[in-house]
Design a protein around this motif. Sequence first.
Motif, PDB file in Angstrom:
ATOM      1  N   TYR C  68       0.860  -1.083  -0.126  1.00  0.00           N
ATOM      2  CA  TYR C  68      -0.022   0.062  -0.154  1.00  0.00           C
ATOM      3  C   TYR C  68       0.788   1.061  -0.151  1.00  0.00           C
ATOM      4  CZ  TYR C  68      -4.832  -1.104  -0.685  1.00  0.00           C
ATOM      5  OH  TYR C  68      -6.133  -1.724  -0.775  1.00  0.00           O
ATOM      6  N   THR C  75       0.646   6.331  -6.991  1.00  0.00           N
ATOM      7  CA  THR C  75      -0.561   6.889  -7.835  1.00  0.00           C
ATOM      8  C   THR C  75      -1.480   7.985  -7.481  1.00  0.00           C
ATOM      9  OG1 THR C  75      -2.060   5.843  -6.161  1.00  0.00           O
ATOM     10  CG2 THR C  75      -1.262   4.620  -7.686  1.00  0.00           C
ATOM     11  N   GLN C  76      -1.103   8.138  -5.682  1.00  0.00           N
ATOM     12  CA  GLN C  76      -1.923   9.366  -4.533  1.00  0.00           C
ATOM     13  C   GLN C  76      -1.084  10.870  -5.151  1.00  0.00           C
ATOM     14  OE1 GLN C  76      -4.323   7.766  -5.729  1.00  0.00           O
ATOM     15  NE2 GLN C  76      -5.245   7.492  -3.713  1.00  0.00           N
ATOM     16  N   SER C 127      -9.589  -0.956   4.339  1.00  0.00           N
ATOM     17  CA  SER C 127     -10.478  -0.831   4.332  1.00  0.00           C
ATOM     18  C   SER C 127     -11.014   0.133   3.435  1.00  0.00           C
ATOM     19  CB  SER C 127     -10.954  -2.492   3.878  1.00  0.00           C
ATOM     20  OG  SER C 127     -11.328  -2.583   4.783  1.00  0.00           O
ATOM     21  N   ASP C 130     -10.552   5.948   2.593  1.00  0.00           N
ATOM     22  CA  ASP C 130     -10.935   6.399   0.767  1.00  0.00           C
ATOM     23  C   ASP C 130      -9.724   6.894   0.330  1.00  0.00           C
ATOM     24  OD1 ASP C 130     -13.597   7.518   1.292  1.00  0.00           O
ATOM     25  OD2 ASP C 130     -13.555   5.350  -0.059  1.00  0.00           O
ATOM     26  N   GLY C 133      -8.247   4.352  -1.945  1.00  0.00           N
ATOM     27  CA  GLY C 133      -8.813   3.403  -2.743  1.00  0.00           C
ATOM     28  C   GLY C 133      -9.834   2.527  -1.796  1.00  0.00           C
ATOM     29  N   ILE C 136     -12.159  -1.040  -2.944  1.00  0.00           N
ATOM     30  CA  ILE C 136     -11.996  -1.006  -4.347  1.00  0.00           C
ATOM     31  C   ILE C 136     -10.301  -1.322  -4.452  1.00  0.00           C
ATOM     32  CG2 ILE C 136     -12.135   0.318  -6.572  1.00  0.00           C
ATOM     33  CD1 ILE C 136     -13.991   1.229  -5.053  1.00  0.00           C
ATOM     34  N   LEU C 138      -6.133  -0.058  -5.681  1.00  0.00           N
ATOM     35  CA  LEU C 138      -5.890   1.254  -6.012  1.00  0.00           C
ATOM     36  C   LEU C 138      -5.393   0.005  -7.875  1.00  0.00           C
ATOM     37  CD1 LEU C 138      -2.880   2.804  -3.822  1.00  0.00           C
ATOM     38  CD2 LEU C 138      -5.564   3.536  -4.965  1.00  0.00           C
ATOM     39  N   ASN C 223      -5.682  -5.077  -3.320  1.00  0.00           N
ATOM     40  CA  ASN C 223      -6.969  -4.375  -2.652  1.00  0.00           C
ATOM     41  C   ASN C 223      -6.528  -5.414  -1.843  1.00  0.00           C
ATOM     42  OD1 ASN C 223      -7.139  -7.004  -3.239  1.00  0.00           O
ATOM     43  ND2 ASN C 223      -9.260  -6.739  -4.248  1.00  0.00           N
TER      44      ASN C 223
END
Lengths: 255, 242, 316
Positions: C68, C75-76, C127, C130, C133, C136, C138, C223
Amino acid sequence: MSAAADAIAPATAPVLDARDLTKRFQGLVSVNAVSFTLAKSEILGLIGPNGAGKTTLINMISGALAPSAGELWFEGRRIDGVPAYQRAHLGIGRTFQVMKPFPRLTVLENVAVGALFGFHGGIRSMKEAREAARQCVEFTGLARRIDQSADALGGPDRKRLELAKALAMRPRLLLLDEVMAGLTPVEVDEVVDVIAKIRDSGVTIIVIEHVIKAIRRLSDRILVLHHGEKIAEGDPATVLGDQRVIEAYLGTRRQ
Amino acid sequence: MSDAALLEIRGLGAGYGAVPVLFGIDLVVNAGEIVTLVGSNGAGKTTTLRAISRLIDATGTLNFAGEDILSHTPEQVFAAGLVQVPEGRQLFPAMSVEDNLRMGTYRRRDRAAIPASFEQVYGLFPILAERRRQLAGNLSGGEQQMCALARALMAAPKLLVVDEMSLGLAPVIVDQLLEVLATIRKQGVTVLLVEQDVFAAFSVADRGYVMETGRIVHAGPTAELREDPAVRGAYLGMEAAT
Amino acid sequence: MRPWLTLAIIAVAAVLLALLPLTGDAVWIQFGINALLLATCAQAWNILGGFTGYVSFGNSVFYGLGTYGTAAAMTQLGWLFPVGLALGAGAAMVLALLLGIPILRLRGPYFAIATLGLSAAMAAVVSNIDAVGANIGLILPLTRADGMFYELALALLLACTLTVAWLARSRFGSGLVAIREDEDAAASMGVDTTRYKVIALVLSALFTAIAGGIHAYWITFINPASAFDPTLNVQMVIFAVFGGPGTVLGPVVGAFILSAIYEVLASWISTAAAFLFGLVIVLAVIFTPRGLADIFGGVRRHGAAYLLQNIRENRL
């Protein structure tokens, strides 16, 4: 530790100064306000019936147990709050009555742990530590078993290993808990000689034993515990002739 | 074979894997005696006891109460009346003293005689009677040894084998235990005492065997062994002068 | 085993393994990446489980944090992959430090039980966030470079194994092993047991997290369920124990062999693969209770009788 605890003590400070050491377990008082001091290179014999509190007292000195009350001073520093591993660094080494070898390590590896982590934090170099360990192994007569696994050793060799491990720490105070249990009289004589040699090298020693002749030969002073209390303290002849000690512990059969 | 010999061992050999430890042991215990087996650590005393209890393989002759027990299992040896008090006592620490004693009667057929056994044992060890409901793990070393002896007596043994009774015990306690052994001998129990404390052993036993590296090197009445210079030199050490 | 021999084996194996991608066989390379990452996890587990004797069933929490951390960073936050890896590793090490002190006070089975819930707990936490992700998951940027991932995974395994090799001969390692063999005696001899255990846990977390991060970038989709996969916990332990806990090469060999066996079984008899794999594990426990590494020594010294003795010792 606070500055006060590190305060300079007079040059004649005893090596060990136990003041009213007490241990309670859920209402049962195992050691009751025991006080005594030890001078350098003295051998103190600690005797008394089982359950008298001897091992508990040793546990409080080595740091395995924290006292419920009382103070403990070692070489001028207060140590009753200091964890066991730091007491090892200060120079307190011990053997265990129920022996605690590192079972899957060899004799040399067992003893090397003492050299690596003992006095002043131990030796940093693996090679030097192994060499120091080798010397302790030879001193305690385990040389022919040096590469054998500790769990393959028989009873007396296990006792030798306990002693070698403690010696490798280069202790200034050595606590021996029944190292002679189960030895024949001749074997006892040998161990007495070894302990005397250790003392001659400047180590202060507390010996817990039931083998009276060894205590008599070795001790400068004897302390007798009974039901957690000190019932006698003094030179061997006096203490072993004390009527209370005879009734509580020695019995009348000639040893 | 003598009729009175309760335990007869001839030419006993035993070892661990490829390593032989016993080399032809001859030992006899007659009914009503206290016999002691002494020797240094590593001499083979414990191995001998393990062989007698059939915990390890052995060769030679091994007879108990007239029966050949060499092919017995340990349970069968126990059932025949040969009961051991092991070194280190091996009590059930989380069970009470009384329950430990009761465990000794596990295989007895004569259930009706068990209360009498309790009386006998509490008579020999009054302190156990006092502490009957305490957990065995909370007893002192001497009390634990008494409990272990008592438990073995609860099995109504013909031969009681005691392994290293004096280990780690105060001299005054060892004295008490020796007196108990003398008393139970009068009550008809035969005793084989394996001991490191040679003084203690000789003070209560009728006959003794001295073992060295897997062989019996001295044997005879303890009164004689005590005076034998070879025995004194090797085993009684500096106190031989007494 | 002599240290130089161990290092020689590591060197030769590293070179041989590094050459594998040259074969161009995509299936082999993919199998290789998985096996190398699993071997790293087993080897990292070995530090705490094999050497220190603290059997953790929760190391996948570090794997998940590495996954993660890397994914979120890339990604973020738009960070580069190496930086993302560092974030993931950092997060795992911080958790190891904070959790380690209380949880390592527990001994034996209690410690094992306490670690069991770690992974599931972290998965539940993640989980619900937000920003990463939630349930759902990333999706990371796609990089078709299996060869690169393979070499990265190999480099990681090499680094981890060399660390363990150093540990096995060092003063620190002696302290860990002393803790494993008898913690109270070790403390009485001067070993700072709390500090050493925590360091072992942090090292374990570091390598496990980086493995997770590499896996994330390779797979490109993560996920909570896959990142904190509970079966990973058991796999690590089995591989390390089968190969030889407390040895340098054992966990790696164990991981490779068992991964290969599983792959073979899965391709032959896909339905019964798991069952047969279980059978293999049972046989392994019977014949090699102390791991493969122990077997080599034992068979060399005593021949086939050694295997029979294991059966008798287990009273089968």
